[in-house]
Structure formats: structure tokens, C-alpha cells
Write an enzyme that holds these catalytic residues in place. Sequence first.
Site, PDB file in Angstrom:
ATOM      1  N   ALA A   1      -5.486  -4.643   1.451  1.00  0.00           N
ATOM      2  CA  ALA A   1      -5.952  -6.029   1.573  1.00  0.00           C
ATOM      3  C   ALA A   1      -4.816  -6.895   2.130  1.00  0.00           C
ATOM      4  O   ALA A   1      -4.239  -7.709   1.416  1.00  0.00           O
ATOM      5  CB  ALA A   1      -6.393  -6.554   0.202  1.00  0.00           C
ATOM      6  N   GLU A   2      -4.475  -6.706   3.408  1.00  0.00           N
ATOM      7  CA  GLU A   2      -3.272  -7.343   3.944  1.00  0.00           C
ATOM      8  C   GLU A   2      -3.294  -8.858   3.818  1.00  0.00           C
ATOM      9  O   GLU A   2      -2.306  -9.488   3.437  1.00  0.00           O
ATOM     10  CB  GLU A   2      -3.058  -6.957   5.415  1.00  0.00           C
ATOM     11  CG  GLU A   2      -2.533  -5.540   5.633  1.00  0.00           C
ATOM     12  CD  GLU A   2      -3.619  -4.476   5.571  1.00  0.00           C
ATOM     13  OE1 GLU A   2      -4.814  -4.824   5.479  1.00  0.00           O
ATOM     14  OE2 GLU A   2      -3.268  -3.272   5.613  1.00  0.00           O
TER      15      GLU A   2
ATOM     16  N   HIS B   1      -1.082   1.147  16.235  1.00  0.00           N
ATOM     17  CA  HIS B   1      -0.090   1.632  15.276  1.00  0.00           C
ATOM     18  C   HIS B   1       1.292   1.727  15.932  1.00  0.00           C
ATOM     19  O   HIS B   1       2.137   2.464  15.454  1.00  0.00           O
ATOM     20  CB  HIS B   1      -0.463   3.023  14.746  1.00  0.00           C
ATOM     21  CG  HIS B   1      -1.506   3.025  13.674  1.00  0.00           C
ATOM     22  ND1 HIS B   1      -2.793   2.631  13.888  1.00  0.00           N
ATOM     23  CD2 HIS B   1      -1.443   3.364  12.356  1.00  0.00           C
ATOM     24  CE1 HIS B   1      -3.489   2.761  12.759  1.00  0.00           C
ATOM     25  NE2 HIS B   1      -2.690   3.192  11.814  1.00  0.00           N
TER      26      HIS B   1
ATOM     27  N   GLN C   1       2.124  -1.990   5.940  1.00  0.00           N
ATOM     28  CA  GLN C   1       2.507  -0.652   6.422  1.00  0.00           C
ATOM     29  C   GLN C   1       2.902  -0.601   7.888  1.00  0.00           C
ATOM     30  O   GLN C   1       3.939  -0.082   8.245  1.00  0.00           O
ATOM     31  CB  GLN C   1       1.360   0.325   6.181  1.00  0.00           C
ATOM     32  CG  GLN C   1       1.363   0.872   4.780  1.00  0.00           C
ATOM     33  CD  GLN C   1       0.358   1.979   4.578  1.00  0.00           C
ATOM     34  OE1 GLN C   1      -0.602   2.128   5.324  1.00  0.00           O
ATOM     35  NE2 GLN C   1       0.559   2.758   3.541  1.00  0.00           N
ATOM     36  N   PHE C   2       2.050  -1.107   8.752  1.00  0.00           N
ATOM     37  CA  PHE C   2       2.329  -1.098  10.194  1.00  0.00           C
ATOM     38  C   PHE C   2       2.406  -2.543  10.682  1.00  0.00           C
ATOM     39  O   PHE C   2       1.591  -3.380  10.262  1.00  0.00           O
ATOM     40  CB  PHE C   2       1.219  -0.374  10.959  1.00  0.00           C
ATOM     41  CG  PHE C   2       1.265   1.125  10.862  1.00  0.00           C
ATOM     42  CD1 PHE C   2       1.717   1.898  11.928  1.00  0.00           C
ATOM     43  CD2 PHE C   2       0.866   1.772   9.699  1.00  0.00           C
ATOM     44  CE1 PHE C   2       1.760   3.287  11.838  1.00  0.00           C
ATOM     45  CE2 PHE C   2       0.916   3.160   9.608  1.00  0.00           C
ATOM     46  CZ  PHE C   2       1.358   3.913  10.679  1.00  0.00           C
TER      47      PHE C   2
ATOM     48  N   ASP D   1       1.408  -3.710  13.279  1.00  0.00           N
ATOM     49  CA  ASP D   1       0.109  -4.057  13.876  1.00  0.00           C
ATOM     50  C   ASP D   1      -0.832  -4.710  12.863  1.00  0.00           C
ATOM     51  O   ASP D   1      -1.648  -5.553  13.209  1.00  0.00           O
ATOM     52  CB  ASP D   1      -0.554  -2.797  14.428  1.00  0.00           C
ATOM     53  CG  ASP D   1       0.411  -1.952  15.244  1.00  0.00           C
ATOM     54  OD1 ASP D   1       0.229  -1.872  16.461  1.00  0.00           O
ATOM     55  OD2 ASP D   1       1.363  -1.389  14.667  1.00  0.00           O
ATOM     56  N   PHE D   2      -0.719  -4.281  11.580  1.00  0.00           N
ATOM     57  CA  PHE D   2      -1.626  -4.800  10.555  1.00  0.00           C
ATOM     58  C   PHE D   2      -1.289  -6.246  10.174  1.00  0.00           C
ATOM     59  O   PHE D   2      -2.038  -6.892   9.435  1.00  0.00           O
ATOM     60  CB  PHE D   2      -1.594  -3.933   9.284  1.00  0.00           C
ATOM     61  CG  PHE D   2      -1.890  -2.476   9.500  1.00  0.00           C
ATOM     62  CD1 PHE D   2      -2.429  -2.011  10.696  1.00  0.00           C
ATOM     63  CD2 PHE D   2      -1.632  -1.554   8.497  1.00  0.00           C
ATOM     64  CE1 PHE D   2      -2.688  -0.657  10.889  1.00  0.00           C
ATOM     65  CE2 PHE D   2      -1.893  -0.205   8.680  1.00  0.00           C
ATOM     66  CZ  PHE D   2      -2.408   0.245   9.877  1.00  0.00           C
TER      67      PHE D   2
ATOM     68  N   GLU E   1       0.833  -1.185   0.000  1.00  0.00           N
ATOM     69  CA  GLU E   1       0.000   0.000   0.000  1.00  0.00           C
ATOM     70  C   GLU E   1       0.879   1.250   0.000  1.00  0.00           C
ATOM     71  O   GLU E   1       1.723   1.400   0.886  1.00  0.00           O
ATOM     72  CB  GLU E   1      -0.925  -0.032   1.231  1.00  0.00           C
ATOM     73  CG  GLU E   1      -1.892  -1.217   1.171  1.00  0.00           C
ATOM     74  CD  GLU E   1      -2.356  -1.705   2.536  1.00  0.00           C
ATOM     75  OE1 GLU E   1      -2.218  -0.968   3.527  1.00  0.00           O
ATOM     76  OE2 GLU E   1      -2.858  -2.858   2.613  1.00  0.00           O
TER      77      GLU E   1
END
Lengths: 329, 322
Positions: free
Chosen positions: B59-60, B129, B82-83, B85-86, B29
Site C-alpha cells: 500500500a505505497e 522496475h 521497494q522499487f 518506480d513504485f 514491504e
Amino acid sequence: MKYSKEQLVKMYEQLQLSRIFEEKLIELVAEGSLPGFYHLAIGQEAVQIGAVSAMDDDDYLVPTHRSHPAVVNRLELDKFFCELLGRYDGYNQGKGWEHVSSVERKVLPASGDLGVGAPLAVGYAWALKMDKKDSVVVCLCGDGASSEGNVHEAMNIAALFKLPIVFLIENNKWAISTPFSKQTAVDKLSKRAAGYGMKGVTIDGNDVLTVRATMDEAIAKARKGEPSVVEAVTYRWKGHFEGDPATYRNADDQKEVEEAMKNCPIKKFKAMLLQENVMTPEDMEAVDKNILQKIEDAIVEARKSPLPTEKQTVDYDAVYATNLGGDLV
Amino acid sequence: MRQISYAQALNEAMAEEMRKDKNVFLMGEDVGVMGGWLGHTIGLYEEFGAERVIDTPIAESGLANIANGMAMAGKRPILEIQFGDFLGLAFDAVGNQGPKFRYMSGGELKVPAVFRSLQGGGFGAAAQHSQCVEAWFMNLPGLKIAVPTTPYDVKGLLKAAVRDDDPVLFLEHKALLGVKGEVPEEEYIVPLGKAKVVKEGKDVTIIALQNLVYHSIEAAKELEEEGISVEIIDPRTLIPLDSQTIFSSVKKTGKVVIAHEAPKRGGVGGEISAFITENCFESLKAPIKRVAALNIPIPFGIPEKYCLPNKDHIVKAVKELV
């Protein structure tokens, strides 16, 4: 008739291999020879054979847990039985089992987690497109798995990047114990395709020629970068796995099962072949006998293959491809 | 030697590997036109184009499995989540799918995918995050995990991860993106599975991850003034774990502090501690101490400092041992 005699006879052979193969699995499960669970597609063969017969040798199959008909027709019988019996000479040294895969035969592994096959298949299709290969990926998926988020993400991305893939949803009306009416508010799963900007069709999955013709077209379009969704409607005759008594089915459901069995896709196809004089009853009998013999021979051969040893099982080089030092344990 | 930032080193590693091997590409992303949400992929889209620096939908889970599929087909995708956490959204793909296919296929398939993600606190970005997530993935056979600390290591380890035939979870610390350090112009890699002795010492061994390595260096200076000599070890990768470097330090000092930014409960400190106890019990002169985050969702803004470990916690733990 759109298809040649040779093609029709081939489809008959593929259907019968599927049916006789799974009937043999039932025997093996009953005698305790097969560990694990077996999810049978008896009664659903026309969907997968319609698809497999439409695929080129260079096309890839992403199966599910209920894909014996497709898989048995892509693999060599001996090595497949070795795999199912957990033998070292199987395609995956007995470690793949129902998740069997073969690079040579272009069968990718069926994940143990539902819906995961869709994004794996999309990744594979994307790689094929990057390499400018002409192959297509046919991704099988059940009605149950179609509710998974992974399937949604995969379809969206396949359409967005114009990937060479066909999503074939085999709607057998049951997700283990949950009937289709309790899985979704849509009447046709193919309607979802429009939400991703793809074409979607719903067809009679019990008519092998309808499935074949639909898949011929869908695969040809996918090869040109137009992915699509094909929903083939069929019915799960058996429980979720061999041995599941399916007590969740009520009297009305049982009637549906009986109807489905009357509407057997193989019986229907046989009647057509006889009526059109494509095959005689004697031809069919010879084909069936030959298949049964091959299956029995394959089982005898598979049983000669050794089970993996402890050393072959507890092998960290089998887990990790590269070990540059440090503890992986 | 020239000094560049962690973010620049990360960027160089990707660019160099993409120039070297046409099967390597970056997806995720906002990695393309935008140049990454913190600017860490700037220039890659311009050099390699939209087909090799791919901006994707959000759409991880799907993307991580797509990366698995691409890798099985012979590609070497670098997927940015990206993070850190995701990664929860992609957990099944990263931990339960990719790492299993080599074994389950009897060695026929391999999954050379790199799942890059930026983890950690320091931005006051609240509970979803800011986490360090390495421990979430420690219990999964078939996966490798890298936790780079310095610009030199992030570049060398990422190049090694891209060339590795196994799936690698590559967790960068986002508070370190601006940290500068020496990075040679010449080609090099840092092999997965080799720890670094950041500083030699004789009284206490500190095994620290990422941001806590920098806190440990500061703590060491303070402790030296009081005559306490600490040795700092940065494992750099958690799977494989360089147990030999850790064990030889433990045998020398007999006292251990393990410091990481993730919560103590279930953190990798417990695993490393057990590993040391199982193998070096006779050398231990005191119980192993852990310095880690509290078991509290990381609060928004300035108060995150009340929950995350820092230099003072390390100093205190070391003093309790000597």
C-alpha cells in the site's frame, strides 16, 4: 437521560458556536474579507459536535475541509480567526488557513487533498500506540473522500495493527456536484468496515445525542485497540463552497434540501432541551448572544494582527527545518 | 580500512540509527522476516523485532502518508518503497503532503521521515522496475533528495537523513548494492548538501549521479590515455544542491558534461545545466552536454543497454567538448 444537564448545555453551546461561526463566515465572504474558498457544514453540525463532545482533551482530531464545527470547538476563537484572516498571530502564522493545525489543541492539519487525512491519522494513531499513550485519533472523512484509495489503505492497516482510531464518515450525500447514488454501489458506507475486519455502523447524523452515544462507545473501543467506522448520515444544505449556486441540483434534489432544512439538527435538539426543561428560551438566548459577542470580539482582535510580511513569507527556514548547506532554492 | 558493500553499509546505517534513537524504525514491504527483497535488511528484524522492523501490506500511498503522520507525531520512520518506480503510487504523500506541513503549520509541525527506495537499471527488469526517478520529485518545495553512489556515502547520508528534521527522499541505486568500498568502523555522517570531488582534473567537468559516477571513472581512464583530464563531481544530494563545489569546478574547466541514468528530457541534468548557465556563464567555453537515457520505456532484458547511458557516451561527449 444519559447525559447530565451540564453536558447537554455544553453540546447546545458547541452546536450554536458552530452555526453562528459559519453564519459569520458567510458575512465575511460576502464583504470580501476572506480570500479562498469556504466549505460550510451548516446543517451537519450534529455529526461533528457529537464527535467532539465525546472526545477527551488528549484525543486528536483529523478534520477535513468541511470541519469548522469540530475545529472551532477545539481551538481558541481569536487565534482561529487570525488564521482564517491570514494574520501572523494565527495558529500557523496565517499560512495554514483552512488547513489550520495546533499541537497544543491536538488538531492535525486538514490536507488539501481528499482522503489523505485517513492515512495521516492512522500514522498518528500508530505513533500513539508505539508510545503507549492513551489517546485516540478521530478521523473525519466525507462520503466523497471515502472513494479515495488512501482511505481504503488506511482502514486496512488500522484494523490490521489494531490502532486507536475512529473513522467518522460524515455522509452529507454530495461530493461537490455528485450525489451519493452516483458515488458508490453500496447503500451504507459502514458496510465497507467488514471488508477490513472492523465494526461499522450507520447512524442518524442529525441527532446529536445518537452521534454522541455512538462515538462514546467507538472511542472507548478504539482506546482498547479496536478501530471502527461510524457513518453518520446528514445532508449538505449549501453548495460545495460559499458562493457555489449548486445549479447541479435538480427539482427533486431541492426538495431534499428543503426536507433537510426542516430536519435541522439544532432545531431538533433545542426542542428536546426545552421539552425536557434542560434550558429555557431565555437561557438559550443568553448563550447565543454571548457566542455572537465572542465571535465579533475575536474578529476585531484578529484584524489588529498584521498580515505576514514578504520576509516572513519568503523564508526558507520556514520551509526546511534544517539547512546544512547547499542550495535549497 | 575495511571494505563492505553498499547493501551492508545501508544496513549498518539503519541498525546504528535504530540503536541510537528509539523513535527510529523501519517499515515497508518484506523488510522484516525476509530481510528485504534483495537481502539488504537482513538481521534487522532479528535485532529489533516486529515492532521496529515492520512488515506491511502492499500500500505505497497509504504507507507513505502513514509515515508522514508518524513523523508529525514525533517518530522518525524509515519507509522502504521497494522499487523507485513504485514511488509514483506514493507521489502525493512523498512530494505533496509531508514536505508541505512545516510551512503550512507556520513551523509548528515537522516531518522527519525518510522515504528509501531502490532505483535504476541493470537487472533487465523492464520499464516499471528499472527507472531512475529523482527528477519526478525535483519540483516540490520542502522535500530533500539524496542519491548516494558509494558504500561510504550511502551509510553517511542515510544517517544524516534519519537525523534530519525534514522529509528526505533517499534513492539508492540497486545496481550498486553489491559494490564494495571503504567504510570506517567509526561513527560518521555525510551531511546533506555537500558534493564530492571524485577525481580532480582540468579540461572538462563531469557531474555524474550514482551508476554514472562509476562509468565516468572508467571514461576518465580512457580519456587520460589521450591526454584529456576530467574532473568528476558527485553531487550526492540534489536538494540541497552543493552549487559552490560545482561552480568552482566549472570556473576551472569551462566545459561541462552532466551524466545521469534517467531520461534526458526533464532530467535533473537540465536543472543543473540551467543553474550553471545562470551563475557561471562567463566561465563557459562551450555548450553544456548531457548524457542520459533515451526517451524510451526501458526495454526488458539485454536490450536495456541500447537505451541507458554508459562510459562510451561519456567519452564521446567529453571529446566533443575538447
